[in-house]
Design an enzyme around this catalytic site. Structure first.
Site, mmCIF file in Angstrom:
data_model
loop_
_atom_site.group_PDB
_atom_site.id
_atom_site.type_symbol
_atom_site.label_atom_id
_atom_site.label_comp_id
_atom_site.label_asym_id
_atom_site.label_seq_id
_atom_site.Cartn_x
_atom_site.Cartn_y
_atom_site.Cartn_z
ATOM 1 C CG ASP A 1 -1.716 1.328 1.591
ATOM 2 O OD1 ASP A 1 -1.520 2.274 0.627
ATOM 3 O OD2 ASP A 1 -2.321 1.266 2.518
ATOM 4 C CE LYS B 1 -1.628 7.066 -3.406
ATOM 5 N NZ LYS B 1 -2.307 6.060 -2.551
ATOM 6 C CD GLU C 1 -5.100 3.497 -2.517
ATOM 7 O OE1 GLU C 1 -6.188 4.542 -1.934
ATOM 8 O OE2 GLU C 1 -3.940 4.229 -2.630
ATOM 9 C CG ASP D 1 -9.413 5.322 2.037
ATOM 10 O OD1 ASP D 1 -8.913 5.656 3.072
ATOM 11 O OD2 ASP D 1 -8.621 4.858 1.144
#
Ligand code: AMP
Length: 622
Positions: free
Chosen positions: A23, A85, A185, A209
Site C-alpha cells: 500500500d 503520491k 485500493e 476511505d
C-alpha cells in the site's frame, strides 16, 4: 516462510517466491504478505509499527525513509519529501495550486513538462522518490522473510489514471520490483474482508476511505470473483487533519488566542495542532479530553468533550456523506442494494464517522474490524498470493473512467472504448483514406466525452506510414485499442491489405485528477446539444467535400462519357455546394448535396454501364 515445492520426478526442491502486497500511501505506506502456513495475510512490522511514513530525506550520498526521516520535516524541510503520491504522474501545471503548501521546491522538467523536486541543486522526479519508499518496503520484507523479493502488487486509488498507474509501475521497476499488478485500493480493502473470494458470491460494496488528508468513496460490484468499479467520488483535500484544525480553531476562539498563536508564534501553532490531534485520538475511546499548557506565562486548559467535538466536525463529515450520495447516484443503484460497507483509513476510528456512515448506509453491514490503516496492504497481499498462483479462483476487473477514441475527419471524436467499459478490454474499428494515393494516416488518441476532439484530452499520436498507393476508400486501416489489467492503453494501427503496422503505448505526459474527470463529464453533459449540432454540421461538411472530390474526378477523368453541358452544370453546382460549406449552413449543404447528386446521377449511371461494357467485352455470358 516461503512455500517449498518438491519435484517428485527428479527430487529437486524449489522454494516458491513470496509476492508482496504494497500500500503506497500519501502519508503512510505498508508492506504485507500471505503466510503460506495458514494462508492469512500479515503486515510486516519493524520494532513496533507496520506503518512506514511516506517521507524521504535526501542528502547527496544518503537517503533516509520512513520514521527516521520524519524529524527532518521540521529541521530540514527543503530536503525532506512528503506526500509525493500527490505528484506522481502529474505535470508541473497540475500541481501548481499545491506548490506553496509543500516544504520542498518543485520544478518543471523542460522536456516532458512533468513536475520535479529539486533538492541540493539536483532534480528528482516523483517516480524516483516513490521508488525509495518502495525499496525501503522491499528491504523490510526481505529482512523479515529472510528471502529475496522481486515481485509485488501495488495499490493505487480507484481514480488514478493511466499516467499515475504507469508512474507507480515505473517506481516499482526502479526499486527492483516486477509489479505483477496495480490494483485499486478499494478492491484490496474488500479482499481483506474476504469479499469476492467466494466465486458464487454476488455483491455491491461501498468502500469509505477517510485518511489524514484525503477522502474517497468507491462503489464496487463483485460477481463471480470479478470486481467492477461502479463509481468513485471524493475529495483529495478532506481528512482527519481537518478535524484537528477545526478543534484547534474552536480552542483558539474559546480562549481568544487567535492573534497570539498565529501571528506571534508558529511553533506554538504546531504544538496546539498536535494537541488537537492527541485530543481527537483520545476521544475515539474516551468521553472527555483535558490538558493544560502554559502560553506567555499563563496557564490554559484545553478541554473537549465528545458531544462538542462531534458538533465541530459535523460539517466536514457532511461533505463526505454528500460525496457518498453522489457516488450512489452515479452508480445508478439504490441504497438498499449496497450489501456491505468497508471502512478504510485512520480517521474512520472516530466513532462519529462510523455512526454517520452507518446512518446513511442503513441497509448495509459495516466492516470495521480490521485495522483501518492495514486493510489495503492486507488485501494487496491477498491479491499477490492469487497472482503467485496460490488461488486460482479470483479475477479483478475495473472500468475506464472516460471514453477513449481517435480523431476523425473534421476534428470529430470517434469513441472506440466507451466510458465505464470493463478492463482489461480490447476494441477496434476499421477506417480508410479520404484521398487517392494517401500514404500516411495520423492516428491521434483522445480521452473524453465531448464530440469534438479539441474539447477532449489528447493522450498521444502516431503516424501510420508506408500505406501502399491506392484509391481513396480502398485501404482498410484497422485500429485496435487494448487496455491491460493496470488500465494502461496500447493502440495499434494496421493497413490490412498490405500488413503495414504501427503501435504505441500511451503514456500521457500528465494525468487527470478525479475532479478533472468529473469536470470533463459535466462539460460533456452541459454541451451535449450544441456538440450534437456541431458534429452533424462537420459530418455533413465532410460528406459534401467527399462528394465534390468524387464529382471532380468523374468529370475530369471520364471526358468520353460526360458531355460538355453536363460538366459545366456540375462545376456550377459544385460551386454552390462549396458556398454552402463556407456558410456552415447544414440545411443548405444537404440541399446542395441532393442537387449535385441528382445532376450527376444520369452520367454516373452511364459511366457504370460503360465500365461494365468494357469489362465484358469479348466475354461470353451463359
Ligand atoms: P491515514 O492517512 O489512513 O494513515 O490516516 C491518518 C489519520 O487518521 C490522521 O488524521 C490521524 O490523526 C487519524 N487517526 C489515527 N488514529 C486515530 C484515532 N485513534 N482516532 C481518530 N483518528 C485517528
Amino acid at each position: 516462510m516461503a512455500k517449498i515445492k518438491i519435484n517428485i520426478k527428479d527430487g529437486t526442491v524449489k522454494k516458491s517466491e513470496t509476492v508482496i502486497g504494497i500500500d503506497l500511501g500519501t502519508t503512510n505506506s505498508l508492506v504485507a504478505f500471505v503466510n503460506p502456513d495458514n494462508r492469512q495475510p500479515y503486515c510486516m512490522s519493524d520494532q513496533s509499527s507496520s506503518i512506514v511514513p511516506s517521507i524521504v530525506h535526501i542528502l547527496p550520498n544518503q537517503i533516509t525513509v520512513g520514521e527516521k526521516a520524519k524529524p527532518f520535516l521540521t529541521t530540514e524541510p527543503q530536503n525532506t519529501v512528503y506526500s509525493v503520491k500527490r505528484l506522481l504522474g502529474k505535470s508541473y501545471q497540475d500541481v501548481l495550486p499545491e506548490k506553496n503548501q509543500l516544504g520542498y521546491q518543485l520544478h518543471e522538467d523542460p522536456i516532458n513538462h512533468l513536475v520535479n523536486i529539486s533538492i541540493n541543486d539536483k532534480h528528482h522526479n516523483p517516480i524516483e522518490i516513490s521508488s525509495f519508499i518502495l525499496s525501503h518496503l522491499k528491504e523490510r520484507a526481505e529482512r523479515i522473510l529472510d528471502e529475496k523479493i522481486s515481485k509485488a502488487v501495488i495499490t493505487v486509488p480507484a481514480y488514478f489514471n493511466d499516467s499515475q498507474r504507469q508512474a507507480t509501475r515505473d517506481a516499482g521497476k526502479l526499486a527492483g520490483l516486477d509489479v505483477l499488478r496495480i490494483i485499486n485500493e478499494p478492491t484490496a480493502a474488500s479482499l481483506a474482508y474476504g469479499i469476492g473470494l467466494n466465486r458464487e458470491e454476488s455483491k455491491t460494496v461501498a468502500v469509505y476511505d477517510l485518511g489524514g488528508g484525503t477522502f474517497d468513496i468507491t462503489l464496487l460490484n463483485i460477481e463471480n470473483g470479478v470486481f467492477e468499479v461502479l463509481s468513485t467520488n471524493g475529495d483529495t483535500h478532506i481528512g482527519g487533519d481537518d478535524f484537528d484544525r477545526a478543534l484547534l480553531i474552536h480552542w483558539l476562539n474559546h480562549h481568544q488566542l487567535e492573534s497570539i498563536v498565529i501571528e506571534e508564534n508558529k511553533n506554538l501553532y504546531q504544538t496546539l495542532r498536535l494537541l488537537a490531534e492527541k485530543a481527537k485520538k483520545h476521544l475515539s475511546s474516551n468521553p472527555v479530553f483535558s490538558e493544560t499548557i502554559e502560553i506567555n506565562q499563563e496557564v490554559y486548559t484545553f478541554t473537549i468533550d465528545i458531544e462538542t467535538f462531534n458538533s465541530i466536525i459535523q460539517s466536514i463529515l457532511k461533505k463526505t456523506i454528500i460525496a457518498c450520495e453522489q457516488a450512489i447516484k452515479d452508480a445508478n443503484i439504490q441504497l438498499s442494494e449496497i450489501h456491505e460497507v468497508v471502512m478504510v483509513g485512520g480517521s474512520t476510528r472516530t466513532p462519529f464517522v462510523l455512526s454517520e456512515v452507518a446512518k446513511l448506509f442503513t441497509f448495509s453491514k459495516i466492516n470495521n474490524q480490521i485495522h483501518p490503516d492495514e486493510v489495503v496492504a492486507l488485501g494487496a497481499a491477498i491479491e499477490a498470493d492469487i497472482l503467485a498462483g496460490n488461488r486460482k479462483d479470483v479475477f479483478l476487473l475495473d472500468v475506464t473512467p472516460l471514453s477513449l477514441g481517435i480523431e476523425t475527419i473534421g476534428g470529430l471524436m470517434d469513441t472506440i472504448i466507451p466510458r465505464n467499459s470493463k478492463i482489461p478490454s480490447k476494441a477496434g474499428r476499421q477506417y480508410t483514406t479520404s484521398v487517392d494515393g494517401q500514404s500516411q494516416l495520423k492516428v491521434s488518441v483522445y480521452q473524453g466525452e465531448r464530440d469534438l476532439v479539441e474539447d477532449n484530452r489528447k493522450l498521444g499520436e502516431f503516424i501510420l506510414k508506408n500505406i501502399p498507393a491506392m484509391p481513396a476508400g480502398l485501404p482498410k486501416i484497422d485500429i485496435q485499442f487494448f487496455i491491460d489489467a493496470d488500465g494502461i492503453l496500447k493502440v495499434e494501427a494496421t493497413e490490412l491489405r498490405s500488413g503495414v503496422k504501427q503501435q504505441i503505448d500511451i503514456k500521457p505526459q500528465y494525468g487527470l485528477t478525479d475532479t478533472e474527470v468529473e469536470n470533463m463529464l459535466l462539460s460533456a453533459l452541459k454541451n451535449a446539444e450544441s456538440d450534437i449540432k456541431k458534429r452533424q454540421l462537420i459530418e455533413t461538411q465532410s460528406e459534401a467535400e467527399q462528394l465534390i472530390y468524387q464529382c471532380n474526378k468523374l468529370i475530369y477523368s471520364n471526358r468520353e462519357v460526360v458531355e460538355e453541358s453536363e460538366a459545366v452544370a456540375t462545376i456550377s453546382q459544385i460551386k454552390k455546394l462549396q458556398e454552402a460549406i463556407q456558410h456552415q449552413d447544414e440545411e443548405a449543404i444537404k440541399l446542395e448535396i441532393e442537387r449535385l447528386n441528382n445532376l450527376t446521377r444520369p452520367f454516373a449511371e452511364r459511366l457504370m454501364d460503360h465500365a461494365i461494357g468494357n469489362a465484358l467485352k469479348g466475354k461470353k455470358i451463359e
